[in-house]
Scaffold this motif. Structure first.
Motif, mmCIF file in Angstrom:
data_model
loop_
_atom_site.group_PDB
_atom_site.id
_atom_site.type_symbol
_atom_site.label_atom_id
_atom_site.label_comp_id
_atom_site.label_asym_id
_atom_site.label_seq_id
_atom_site.Cartn_x
_atom_site.Cartn_y
_atom_site.Cartn_z
ATOM 1 N N GLY A 97 2.163 0.623 -4.962
ATOM 2 C CA GLY A 97 1.823 1.903 -4.352
ATOM 3 C C GLY A 97 3.015 2.637 -3.781
ATOM 4 O O GLY A 97 3.071 3.864 -3.810
ATOM 5 N N ASN A 98 3.987 1.894 -3.253
ATOM 6 C CA ASN A 98 5.159 2.571 -2.686
ATOM 7 C C ASN A 98 6.306 2.669 -3.679
ATOM 8 O O ASN A 98 7.386 3.151 -3.345
ATOM 9 C CB ASN A 98 5.593 1.931 -1.362
ATOM 10 C CG ASN A 98 6.124 0.520 -1.536
ATOM 11 O OD1 ASN A 98 6.664 0.149 -2.570
ATOM 12 N ND2 ASN A 98 5.971 -0.284 -0.502
ATOM 13 N N GLN A 121 -4.789 4.724 -5.269
ATOM 14 C CA GLN A 121 -5.406 5.597 -4.266
ATOM 15 C C GLN A 121 -6.812 6.015 -4.699
ATOM 16 O O GLN A 121 -7.727 6.082 -3.881
ATOM 17 C CB GLN A 121 -4.525 6.818 -4.013
ATOM 18 C CG GLN A 121 -3.257 6.465 -3.264
ATOM 19 C CD GLN A 121 -2.323 7.647 -3.098
ATOM 20 O OE1 GLN A 121 -2.142 8.455 -4.014
ATOM 21 N NE2 GLN A 121 -1.719 7.745 -1.931
ATOM 22 N N ARG A 139 0.614 -3.117 -2.551
ATOM 23 C CA ARG A 139 1.417 -2.282 -1.655
ATOM 24 C C ARG A 139 2.742 -1.918 -2.318
ATOM 25 O O ARG A 139 3.176 -0.764 -2.271
ATOM 26 C CB ARG A 139 1.663 -3.033 -0.342
ATOM 27 C CG ARG A 139 1.494 -2.193 0.882
ATOM 28 C CD ARG A 139 1.701 -2.984 2.173
ATOM 29 N NE ARG A 139 0.447 -3.538 2.648
ATOM 30 C CZ ARG A 139 0.151 -4.828 2.736
ATOM 31 N NH1 ARG A 139 1.015 -5.746 2.417
ATOM 32 N NH2 ARG A 139 -1.023 -5.210 3.174
ATOM 33 N N SER A 140 3.368 -2.881 -2.949
ATOM 34 C CA SER A 140 4.645 -2.639 -3.626
ATOM 35 C C SER A 140 4.488 -1.654 -4.777
ATOM 36 O O SER A 140 5.335 -0.796 -4.987
ATOM 37 C CB SER A 140 5.231 -3.951 -4.153
ATOM 38 O OG SER A 140 5.564 -4.807 -3.102
ATOM 39 N N ALA A 182 -0.763 2.968 2.928
ATOM 40 C CA ALA A 182 -1.632 1.962 3.556
ATOM 41 C C ALA A 182 -2.603 1.421 2.512
ATOM 42 O O ALA A 182 -3.263 2.175 1.821
ATOM 43 C CB ALA A 182 -2.397 2.588 4.710
ATOM 44 N N ILE A 183 -2.671 0.103 2.417
ATOM 45 C CA ILE A 183 -3.579 -0.535 1.467
ATOM 46 C C ILE A 183 -4.268 -1.688 2.177
ATOM 47 O O ILE A 183 -3.961 -2.824 1.965
ATOM 48 C CB ILE A 183 -2.825 -1.064 0.233
ATOM 49 C CG1 ILE A 183 -2.146 0.063 -0.477
ATOM 50 C CG2 ILE A 183 -3.750 -1.792 -0.704
ATOM 51 C CD1 ILE A 183 -1.566 -0.288 -1.809
ATOM 52 N N GLU A 184 -5.201 -1.375 3.021
ATOM 53 C CA GLU A 184 -5.889 -2.452 3.725
ATOM 54 C C GLU A 184 -7.354 -2.518 3.295
ATOM 55 O O GLU A 184 -7.732 -3.396 2.586
ATOM 56 C CB GLU A 184 -5.767 -2.275 5.237
ATOM 57 C CG GLU A 184 -4.342 -2.379 5.738
ATOM 58 C CD GLU A 184 -3.583 -3.614 5.253
ATOM 59 O OE1 GLU A 184 -4.162 -4.706 5.175
ATOM 60 O OE2 GLU A 184 -2.392 -3.486 4.948
ATOM 61 N N ALA A 223 -9.022 -3.245 -0.963
ATOM 62 C CA ALA A 223 -7.734 -3.754 -1.435
ATOM 63 C C ALA A 223 -7.797 -5.216 -1.880
ATOM 64 O O ALA A 223 -7.275 -5.550 -2.952
ATOM 65 C CB ALA A 223 -6.660 -3.545 -0.371
ATOM 66 N N VAL A 281 -2.407 -8.579 -2.224
ATOM 67 C CA VAL A 281 -2.482 -7.247 -1.629
ATOM 68 C C VAL A 281 -1.062 -6.703 -1.426
ATOM 69 O O VAL A 281 -0.826 -5.507 -1.607
ATOM 70 C CB VAL A 281 -3.286 -7.269 -0.305
ATOM 71 C CG1 VAL A 281 -3.211 -5.927 0.410
ATOM 72 C CG2 VAL A 281 -4.742 -7.643 -0.584
ATOM 73 N N SER A 282 -0.115 -7.565 -1.104
ATOM 74 C CA SER A 282 1.262 -7.088 -0.925
ATOM 75 C C SER A 282 1.835 -6.578 -2.247
ATOM 76 O O SER A 282 2.640 -5.638 -2.250
ATOM 77 C CB SER A 282 2.160 -8.161 -0.304
ATOM 78 O OG SER A 282 2.271 -9.268 -1.153
ATOM 79 N N ARG A 325 0.414 4.624 -8.455
ATOM 80 C CA ARG A 325 0.064 4.952 -7.064
ATOM 81 C C ARG A 325 -1.234 5.752 -7.009
ATOM 82 O O ARG A 325 -2.118 5.456 -6.198
ATOM 83 C CB ARG A 325 1.195 5.746 -6.417
ATOM 84 C CG ARG A 325 0.871 6.166 -5.001
ATOM 85 C CD ARG A 325 1.954 7.090 -4.429
ATOM 86 N NE ARG A 325 1.559 7.583 -3.142
ATOM 87 C CZ ARG A 325 2.104 7.200 -1.999
ATOM 88 N NH1 ARG A 325 3.089 6.333 -1.986
ATOM 89 N NH2 ARG A 325 1.672 7.691 -0.864
#
Length: 133
Positions: free
Chosen positions: A57-58, A30, A54-55, A2-4, A39, A50-51, A26
């Motif tokens: 991070g995952n 975090q 997310r990419s 989650a990255i909001e 974020a 932000v996306s 990642r």
């Protein structure tokens, strides 16, 4: 991942691992979310969406060189401030606060001169250590 908004409070073990120079992308994300960087701020500082964070991070994509360097410089700043005794949740506030020596906020100045912000963080860390904070 989650990255909001800002992240959850970090454990001592997470802080110890995620401020190390060999922290993964990642872990760096975090760490920065955990110390109160939002974020959208992190994405803007790295000049991505932000996306994209997310990419990263995952693990479905990797940051380009310039963004990876910015994440590392933010890690260094967080490490300096944590080592000086600043509570991790205050780091995001410090990054967003106007600094008269920088004539802007540290987050804004990072895009122009990250070394100025690292030097300002190091000076603050020295000042806190001398004051016994």
């Amino acid at each position: 991942m989650a990255i909001e908004g800002g992240g959850r409070p970090l454990t001592a073990e997470q802080l110890e691992e995620w401020v190390k120079p060999d922290a993964t992308t990642r872990e760096r994300i975090q760490l920065l979310l955990g110390v109160g960087v939002y974020a959208p701020e992190l994405a803007e500082t790295c000049d991505v969406s932000v996306s994209a964070l997310r990419s990263w991070g995952n693990g479905s994509s990797r940051p380009r060189r310039e963004a990876a360097v910015m994440l590392d410089r933010l890690r260094v700043i967080a490490s300096l401030l944590i080592d000086s005794g600043m509570e991790p949740e205050r780091i995001g506030h410090w990054l967003r606060a106007y600094d008269p020596d920088l004539n802007t906020t540290p987050l804004e100045r990072l895009r122009e001169s990250s070394m100025d912000v690292i030097n300002t963080a190091a000076a603050l860390a020295r000042k806190r250590e001398l004051a016994g904070v």
